[in-house]
Design a protein around this motif. Structure first.
Motif, mmCIF file in Angstrom:
data_model
loop_
_atom_site.group_PDB
_atom_site.id
_atom_site.type_symbol
_atom_site.label_atom_id
_atom_site.label_comp_id
_atom_site.label_asym_id
_atom_site.label_seq_id
_atom_site.Cartn_x
_atom_site.Cartn_y
_atom_site.Cartn_z
ATOM 1 N N HIS A 1 -10.228 22.144 5.791
ATOM 2 C CA HIS A 1 -8.774 22.191 5.888
ATOM 3 C C HIS A 1 -8.259 21.702 7.248
ATOM 4 C CE1 HIS A 1 -7.487 23.975 2.155
ATOM 5 N NE2 HIS A 1 -8.248 25.034 2.292
ATOM 6 N N ASP B 1 -4.717 27.166 -2.152
ATOM 7 C CA ASP B 1 -5.326 25.838 -2.111
ATOM 8 C C ASP B 1 -6.840 25.919 -2.192
ATOM 9 O OD1 ASP B 1 -2.947 24.016 -1.561
ATOM 10 O OD2 ASP B 1 -2.741 25.477 0.064
ATOM 11 N N SER B 2 -7.401 27.035 -1.742
ATOM 12 C CA SER B 2 -8.851 27.242 -1.817
ATOM 13 C C SER B 2 -9.136 28.732 -1.865
ATOM 14 C CB SER B 2 -9.570 26.600 -0.622
ATOM 15 O OG SER B 2 -9.089 27.131 0.605
ATOM 16 N N GLY C 1 -11.680 24.711 -4.983
ATOM 17 C CA GLY C 1 -10.531 23.964 -4.495
ATOM 18 C C GLY C 1 -10.381 22.665 -5.266
ATOM 19 N N SER C 2 -9.611 21.751 -4.713
ATOM 20 C CA SER C 2 -9.448 20.439 -5.341
ATOM 21 C C SER C 2 -10.726 19.618 -5.186
ATOM 22 C CB SER C 2 -8.284 19.694 -4.692
ATOM 23 O OG SER C 2 -8.614 19.328 -3.362
ATOM 24 N N ARG D 1 3.987 26.598 1.563
ATOM 25 C CA ARG D 1 4.491 25.275 1.195
ATOM 26 C C ARG D 1 5.712 24.891 2.028
ATOM 27 N NH1 ARG D 1 3.911 25.701 -5.451
ATOM 28 N NH2 ARG D 1 1.628 25.529 -5.499
ATOM 29 N N ARG E 1 2.520 31.929 -1.065
ATOM 30 C CA ARG E 1 2.394 30.540 -1.522
ATOM 31 C C ARG E 1 3.654 29.747 -1.185
ATOM 32 N NH1 ARG E 1 3.062 30.300 -7.616
ATOM 33 N NH2 ARG E 1 5.197 30.567 -6.872
ATOM 34 N N LYS F 1 -1.599 24.872 4.519
ATOM 35 C CA LYS F 1 -2.515 25.165 3.433
ATOM 36 C C LYS F 1 -2.760 26.667 3.397
ATOM 37 C CE LYS F 1 -3.208 20.936 2.033
ATOM 38 N NZ LYS F 1 -2.754 20.501 0.694
#
Length: 337
Positions: A71, A191-192, A211-212, A159, A155, A164
């Motif tokens: 990150h 995000d994770s 995560g992504s 944002r 969250r 993150k």
């Protein structure tokens, strides 16, 4: 000799069925990405929590470390709780190895971080300051689960401040079971998320970071740098798969045993017992200085192991039965009679 070990839920031992699953695991070389059992564990966990990808790591400490590294960059900063595991109990790895600055703040009474206080710690875009990139939460925090409404607020806050949001979810399944919700209802705010398999879930080793796809690609590189590139790791991953398939819902038994333990100790005037409404599998007991040594020794003679001190954390887990808890209560009462 039957030991009642209340030091942590990390002391669990693999069951016979888990050992058999490990013995029969299909393996490959995970550094090459071809260990089928590791791949299955990663895909299963990612789907379970609602992420694109996941990475099997040696430990929760390693999972959180590679998350911070993925990150943040050198000179960046993450905001974290003063007593959070990622700050206090992981050797300062992000600072020592990653040149990532922690900005710790105190938790509130319910285990959350005051988002107004977090906002006041975000650094201006100025060459004098580290760049604030990440907010880290912990669920459960000292055994307390975080409310879903707070997670939504965190969250939205992250944002709006271009941060993150990472969750140290070592015991996130405890949080989900205690609230009677699916774990993805917690995870989707982040995000994770790191998940520990070797605490209440009962595996002998390992955590999974979710995560992504891009995030996990970066984390995989940092796992290698950190010495976490294991080879025929499917033997270990098989234990993790077993734990996720068999040991999640039974966490409710640990919570019930912790509640029983707290109620059984609350009427002892020599103790101050903390077990709150959002507590899961941990009971915190304050003991007078003059009573610590004698109590610890008495418990040990009865094959009960605790971490000694004026502040005792008693943790229930899959190797602690209701009968064990009742025995512990009896020993405490007999000692202070």
């Amino acid at each position: 000799m039957h030991l009642i070990d209340l030091r942590s839920d990390t002391v669990t031992r693999p069951t016979t069925a888990m050992r058999e699953a490990m013995m029969m695991a299909e393996v490959g070389d995970d550094v090459y990405g071809d260990d089928p059992t590791v791949n299955t564990l990663q895909e299963f966990t990612a789907n379970l929590l609602g992420f694109e990808a996941a990475l099997f790591t040696c430990s929760g400490t390693q999972a959180n470390f590679v998350a911070l590294m993925a990150h943040c960059q050198r000179g960046d900063e993450y905001i974290v709780g003063q007593q959070a595991h990622t700050y206090r109990y992981e050797g300062g790895g992000a600072a020592v190895l990653g040149s990532i600055q922690p900005q710790p703040i105190e938790f509130t009474e319910d285990g959350t971080l005051d988002l107004d206080l977090v906002a006041s710690k975000i650094k201006p875009d100025d060459i004098h300051f580290a760049r604030t990139r990440l907010l880290c939460l912990e669920n459960t925090q000292n055994g307390r689960f975080l409310p879903l409404e707070y997670l939504r607020q965190a969250r939205d806050f992250s944002r709006s401040h271009s941060l993150k949001l990472h969750l140290d979810g070592a015991r996130v399944f405890n949080a989900a079971v205690a609230q009677d919700i699916h774990v993805s209802e917690i995870a989707h705010h982040f995000d994770s998320v790191s998940v520990c398999l070797s605490k209440g879930l009962g595996a002998p080793i390992g955590s999974v970071l979710c995560g992504s796809t891009d995030f996990i690609t970066r984390a995989r590189r940092w796992r290698k740098v950190a010495g976490g590139g294991m080879r025929q790791a499917g033997i270990l991953a098989a234990a993790g798969l077993f734990s996720l398939n068999h040991n999640v819902q039974r966490l409710a038994e640990d919570h019930a045993n912790a509640h029983l333990l707290a109620r059984g100790l609350q009427d002892l005037p020599q103790l101050t017992v903390r077990y709150e409404d959002n507590q899961t599998n941990m009971v915190f007991v304050t003991v007078a200085d003059e009573d610590v040594t004698g109590l610890t020794e008495r418990l040990r003679t009865e094959n009960i192991i605790v971490s000694p001190g004026t502040q005792m954390r008693l943790v229930t887990h899959l190797d602690i039965t209701t009968e064990d808890v009742e025995s512990v209560i009896d020993v405490f009462h007999d000692h202070f009679r």
